[in-house]
Design an enzyme around this catalytic site. Structure first.
Site, PDB file in Angstrom:
ATOM      1  N   TYR A 208      29.094  46.852  15.491  1.00  0.00           N
ATOM      2  CA  TYR A 208      28.974  47.296  17.002  1.00  0.00           C
ATOM      3  C   TYR A 208      30.626  47.854  17.504  1.00  0.00           C
ATOM      4  CZ  TYR A 208      28.110  46.730  22.001  1.00  0.00           C
ATOM      5  OH  TYR A 208      27.831  47.031  23.432  1.00  0.00           O
TER       6      TYR A 208
ATOM      7  N   LYS B  99      31.047  51.754  18.710  1.00  0.00           N
ATOM      8  CA  LYS B  99      31.480  51.911  20.311  1.00  0.00           C
ATOM      9  C   LYS B  99      32.726  52.542  20.463  1.00  0.00           C
ATOM     10  CE  LYS B  99      27.883  50.427  22.504  1.00  0.00           C
ATOM     11  NZ  LYS B  99      27.170  51.476  23.307  1.00  0.00           N
TER      12      LYS B  99
END
Length: 316
Positions: free
Chosen positions: A177, A181
């Site tokens: 993640y 991001k």
């Protein structure tokens, strides 16, 4: 149900979104839902995109997007549902085609679709890595790229991408993640640079809000429980005004930036820039680096911190 003004007057004091068409991916979740509703209330025609799966990518319920589109229309707004996946090049093309086929144009894209498969790095599988990268990073690229041709042709367009302090600062158990991001930040800056001459803008929002993404955060210690209670105070609907603004013509001079929205706070994040330099006229050796360069720069090293360590004050 969040009621819209049937005359479709802009809730933020102007008519900046009137006659504009916006795609919102991942619109079925708390943050995406709030953005889609706010855009409709501000006068936009909204393509509500959501595949209707769990955070882990399980299931698939096309009615999630349809229900939100119907809610918007019942309250006087304009919306259409779409359940194509962002994580595939061809299906991402269909999302943008849905806007063009329905409304004849596309003016802004809000890349909000996301999933979560947390695991400590040393235990993470290839599937867990690829699944999160596919939705967040590949999905943001695919949908953005699908819209780019149309933005370029009309010399106008806006991208709003969702990043996270997990990537900007760091967090436990989120290598997939966090990488995705932070990759979105680099993608957004590249879009802003490459498409500026076509009047196209690209910005990021790092949202602080209680949603199904943050609902998965483990809370096994008193400190973690306290953090969860702080997050619960952060209404997902608070993200919407910034997303609407960045998608509007009012933000025509704003591009390549990273904003945080945390309850009633708006944060402008820094971006990597040189902070210290050392020079050796005869060149460096590993020994000289250890003896001179690192001691000279060490006072400017960043601590190994997590997002809650850096953004540690209570939400207002």
């Amino acid at each position: 149900m969040l009621l819209l003004n049937v005359c479709r007057a802009n809730a933020y004091g102007t008519n900046q979104m009137e006659h504009r068409v916006v795609v919102v991916t991942g619109a079925g979740g708390a943050i995406g839902r709030g953005i889609a509703l706010a855009l409709a209330r501000a006068g936009a025609s909204v393509v509500v995109n959501d595949v209707g799966v769990s955070l882990a990518g399980e299931g698939g319920d096309g009615s999630v997007a349809e229900r939100l589109a119907q809610e918007i229309k019942a309250a006087g707004g304009i919306a259409t549902a779409n359940s194509d996946s962002v994580s595939n090049w061809d299906s991402a093309q269909k999302i943008i085609a849905c806007a063009l086929d329905t409304y004849g144009r596309i003016d802004a894209v809000v890349n909000n679709a996301g999933n979560l498969l947390d695991r400590f790095f040393h235990n993470m599988t290839e599937e867990e890595w690829r699944c999160v990268i596919d939705v967040h990073l590949h999905g943001t690229f695919f949908v953005s790229r699908a819209a780019a041709t149309h933005f370029r042709a009309q010399n106008n367009g806006a991208y709003v991408h969702m990043t996270s302090t997990s990537g900007l600062i760091g967090n436990f158990g989120q290598a997939n993640y966090s990488a995705a991001k932070l990759g979105i930040v680099g993608l957004s800056k590249s879009i802003a640079l490459d498409m500026r001459k076509y009047g196209v803008r690209s910005n990021c929002i790092a949202p602080f809000a209680w949603s199904r993404m943050t609902d998965s955060i483990p809370a096994n210690t008193p400190e973690e429980l306290q953090r969860i209670e702080k997050l619960k105070k952060m209404d997902a609907g608070k993200i919407a005004p910034m997303a609407v603004y960045l998608a509007s013509v009012a933000a025509s001079a704003v591009t390549g930036q990273i904003f945080g929205v945390r309850a009633n706070e708006i944060i402008l994040f820094s971006q990597p820039r040189p902070i210290r330099s050392v020079h050796m006229s005869d060149g460096w050796t590993p020994e000289l680096i250890a003896e001179v360069a690192i001691p000279a720069m060490q006072t400017n090293f960043y601590e190994l911190e997590r997002s809650p360590d850096v953004v540690s004050w209570d939400p207002i």
